[in-house]
Motif scaffolding. Structure first.
Motif, short mmCIF file in Angstrom:
data_model
loop_
_atom_site.label_atom_id
_atom_site.label_comp_id
_atom_site.label_asym_id
_atom_site.label_seq_id
_atom_site.Cartn_x
_atom_site.Cartn_y
_atom_site.Cartn_z
N ASN A 30 0.84 -1.19 0.00
CA ASN A 30 0.00 0.00 0.00
C ASN A 30 0.88 1.25 0.00
OD1 ASN A 30 0.71 0.71 2.70
ND2 ASN A 30 -0.94 -0.57 3.52
N THR A 31 0.26 2.40 -0.08
CA THR A 31 0.99 3.66 -0.18
C THR A 31 2.00 3.83 0.96
OG1 THR A 31 -0.95 4.64 -1.21
CG2 THR A 31 0.73 6.15 -0.40
N ARG A 32 1.58 3.53 2.18
CA ARG A 32 2.49 3.67 3.32
C ARG A 32 3.71 2.79 3.15
NH1 ARG A 32 3.41 5.08 8.47
NH2 ARG A 32 4.37 3.56 9.85
N GLN A 33 3.50 1.54 2.78
CA GLN A 33 4.62 0.62 2.60
C GLN A 33 5.53 1.07 1.46
OE1 GLN A 33 1.83 -2.54 2.14
NE2 GLN A 33 2.31 -3.46 4.13
N GLU A 34 4.95 1.58 0.39
CA GLU A 34 5.74 2.08 -0.75
C GLU A 34 6.65 3.22 -0.29
OE1 GLU A 34 5.78 0.85 -3.84
OE2 GLU A 34 3.83 -0.04 -4.23
N VAL A 35 6.11 4.14 0.50
CA VAL A 35 6.91 5.27 0.99
C VAL A 35 8.01 4.77 1.91
CG1 VAL A 35 6.86 7.37 2.40
CG2 VAL A 35 5.08 6.97 0.69
N LEU A 36 7.68 3.85 2.81
CA LEU A 36 8.69 3.31 3.73
C LEU A 36 9.82 2.62 2.95
CD1 LEU A 36 6.37 1.95 6.53
CD2 LEU A 36 7.98 3.87 6.71
N LEU A 37 9.47 1.86 1.92
CA LEU A 37 10.50 1.20 1.10
C LEU A 37 11.36 2.22 0.37
CD1 LEU A 37 8.34 -1.72 -0.33
CD2 LEU A 37 10.38 -1.98 1.12
N ALA A 38 10.72 3.23 -0.21
CA ALA A 38 11.44 4.22 -1.00
C ALA A 38 12.35 5.11 -0.16
CB ALA A 38 10.45 5.09 -1.78
N GLU A 39 11.96 5.38 1.07
CA GLU A 39 12.70 6.35 1.88
C GLU A 39 13.58 5.72 2.95
OE1 GLU A 39 10.08 9.44 3.23
OE2 GLU A 39 9.60 10.02 1.18
N ALA A 40 13.72 4.41 2.93
CA ALA A 40 14.54 3.73 3.94
C ALA A 40 16.01 4.06 3.76
CB ALA A 40 14.32 2.23 3.86
N LEU A 59 6.56 -5.47 6.21
CA LEU A 59 7.93 -4.97 6.34
C LEU A 59 8.49 -5.31 7.72
CD1 LEU A 59 7.46 -1.45 4.72
CD2 LEU A 59 8.07 -3.61 3.62
N SER A 60 9.76 -5.68 7.75
CA SER A 60 10.42 -5.95 9.02
C SER A 60 11.82 -5.36 8.98
CB SER A 60 10.47 -7.46 9.28
OG SER A 60 11.21 -8.10 8.25
N GLY A 61 12.26 -4.89 10.13
CA GLY A 61 13.58 -4.28 10.20
C GLY A 61 13.60 -2.96 9.46
N ILE A 89 17.29 12.31 13.76
CA ILE A 89 17.44 11.01 14.41
C ILE A 89 17.21 9.89 13.39
CG2 ILE A 89 16.73 11.82 16.70
CD1 ILE A 89 14.01 10.41 16.16
N TYR A 90 17.71 8.72 13.73
CA TYR A 90 17.45 7.52 12.95
C TYR A 90 16.37 6.72 13.67
CZ TYR A 90 21.48 8.58 10.09
OH TYR A 90 22.35 9.19 9.22
N VAL A 91 15.43 6.19 12.91
CA VAL A 91 14.31 5.44 13.47
C VAL A 91 14.39 4.02 12.93
CG1 VAL A 91 11.78 5.30 13.58
CG2 VAL A 91 12.91 7.54 13.50
N ASP A 92 14.30 3.04 13.83
CA ASP A 92 14.41 1.65 13.38
C ASP A 92 13.10 0.89 13.54
OD1 ASP A 92 14.28 1.27 16.10
OD2 ASP A 92 16.26 0.36 16.28
N ALA A 93 12.01 1.59 13.75
CA ALA A 93 10.69 0.97 13.83
C ALA A 93 9.75 1.76 12.93
CB ALA A 93 10.19 0.97 15.26
N ALA A 94 9.30 1.12 11.85
CA ALA A 94 8.43 1.80 10.90
C ALA A 94 7.18 2.38 11.57
CB ALA A 94 8.02 0.84 9.79
N GLY A 95 6.71 1.74 12.63
CA GLY A 95 5.54 2.24 13.34
C GLY A 95 5.75 3.58 14.00
N GLY A 96 6.99 4.00 14.14
CA GLY A 96 7.30 5.28 14.75
C GLY A 96 7.33 6.43 13.75
N LEU A 97 6.95 6.15 12.51
CA LEU A 97 7.02 7.16 11.46
C LEU A 97 5.63 7.51 10.94
CD1 LEU A 97 9.92 5.52 9.47
CD2 LEU A 97 10.09 7.58 10.86
N ASP A 98 5.40 8.79 10.70
CA ASP A 98 4.19 9.25 10.02
C ASP A 98 4.60 9.55 8.59
OD1 ASP A 98 2.35 9.18 12.14
OD2 ASP A 98 3.13 11.07 12.92
N LEU A 151 18.20 2.16 5.51
CA LEU A 151 18.59 0.76 5.47
C LEU A 151 17.31 -0.01 5.15
CD1 LEU A 151 20.70 -1.49 6.04
CD2 LEU A 151 19.94 -1.44 8.41
N ALA A 152 17.25 -0.66 3.98
CA ALA A 152 16.02 -1.28 3.49
C ALA A 152 15.47 -2.32 4.46
CB ALA A 152 16.26 -1.91 2.13
N PRO A 153 14.15 -2.30 4.68
CA PRO A 153 13.53 -3.33 5.51
C PRO A 153 13.36 -4.61 4.71
CG PRO A 153 11.86 -1.85 4.68
CD PRO A 153 13.19 -1.30 4.23
N GLY A 154 13.18 -5.73 5.42
CA GLY A 154 12.81 -6.97 4.75
C GLY A 154 11.37 -6.87 4.31
#
Length: 134
Positions: free
Chosen positions: A66-76, A88-90, A100-109, A78-81
Motif C-alpha cells: 500500500n501507499t504507506r509501505q511504498e513510501v517506507l520502502l522508497a525512503e529507507a 515490512l520488518s527491520g 534522528i534515525y528510526v528503526d521501527a516503521a511504526g514510529g514514522l508518520d 537501510l532497506a527493511p525486509g
C-alpha cells in the motif's frame, strides 16, 4: 527554494515569446521572499471537512504494497525486509526534522506532509474523491 520559485511562475506572465515563465524556454529567477510574495492567496474554508474524505493506504500499482509501505520502502536508509503481502520488518529511516534515525516503521508518520485539514482549507474540498485519493 526551487519549489517556491516554480509555484511563483504560476502567478507570473509569459516571456516575450509567449512562453510561460518557469516552463521550457522561459526563465524565472526571483529571490525567495519575492517568490513567496508572488504566490496567490485566498480565503480558506474548513466547511464540510471530514477526515474520511481522504482515502489512503491504497495499492495503486497492485503489487501488494500500500501507499504507506511504498513510501517506507522508497525512503529507507537501510532497506527493511519484505514478506508476504508486503509485510515490512527491520529497516532504518532518517528523520531530518529531528535529526534522528528510526528503526521501527511504526514510529514514522508518512501519510502526508500537509495536514489533511489544511489541504481541505486550501482547496482540496473542491477536488473529486479520486483527486483526493491520488
Amino acid at each position: 527554494m526551487r519549489l517556491l520559485t516554480a509555484l511563483a511562475a504560476l502567478a507570473l506572465p509569459a516571456d516575450a515569446e509567449g512562453v510561460p515563465l518557469g516552463e521550457a524556454g522561459g526563465t524565472l529567477a526571483l529571490p525567495l521572499q519575492e517568490a513567496v510574495e508572488a504566490l496567490p492567496a485566498a480565503d480558506e474554508s474548513r466547511a464540510g471537512y471530514i477526515r474520511t474524505s481522504f482515502k489512503h493506504w491504497t495499492d495503486a500499482d497492485k503489487d501488494q504494497c500500500n501507499t504507506r509501505q511504498e513510501v517506507l520502502l522508497a525512503e529507507a536508509f537501510l532497506a527493511p525486509g519484505q514478506g508476504a503481502r508486503c509485510a515490512l520488518s527491520g529497516g532504518e529511516w532518517y528523520s531530518p526534522y529531528d535529526d534522528i534515525y528510526v528503526d521501527a516503521a511504526g514510529g514514522l508518520d508518512v501519510d502526508h506532509m500537509v495536514p489533511l485539514a489544511e489541504a481541505w482549507d486550501s482547496g482540496a474540498g473542491e477536488w473529486s474523491a479520486r483527486e483526493r485519493e491520488a
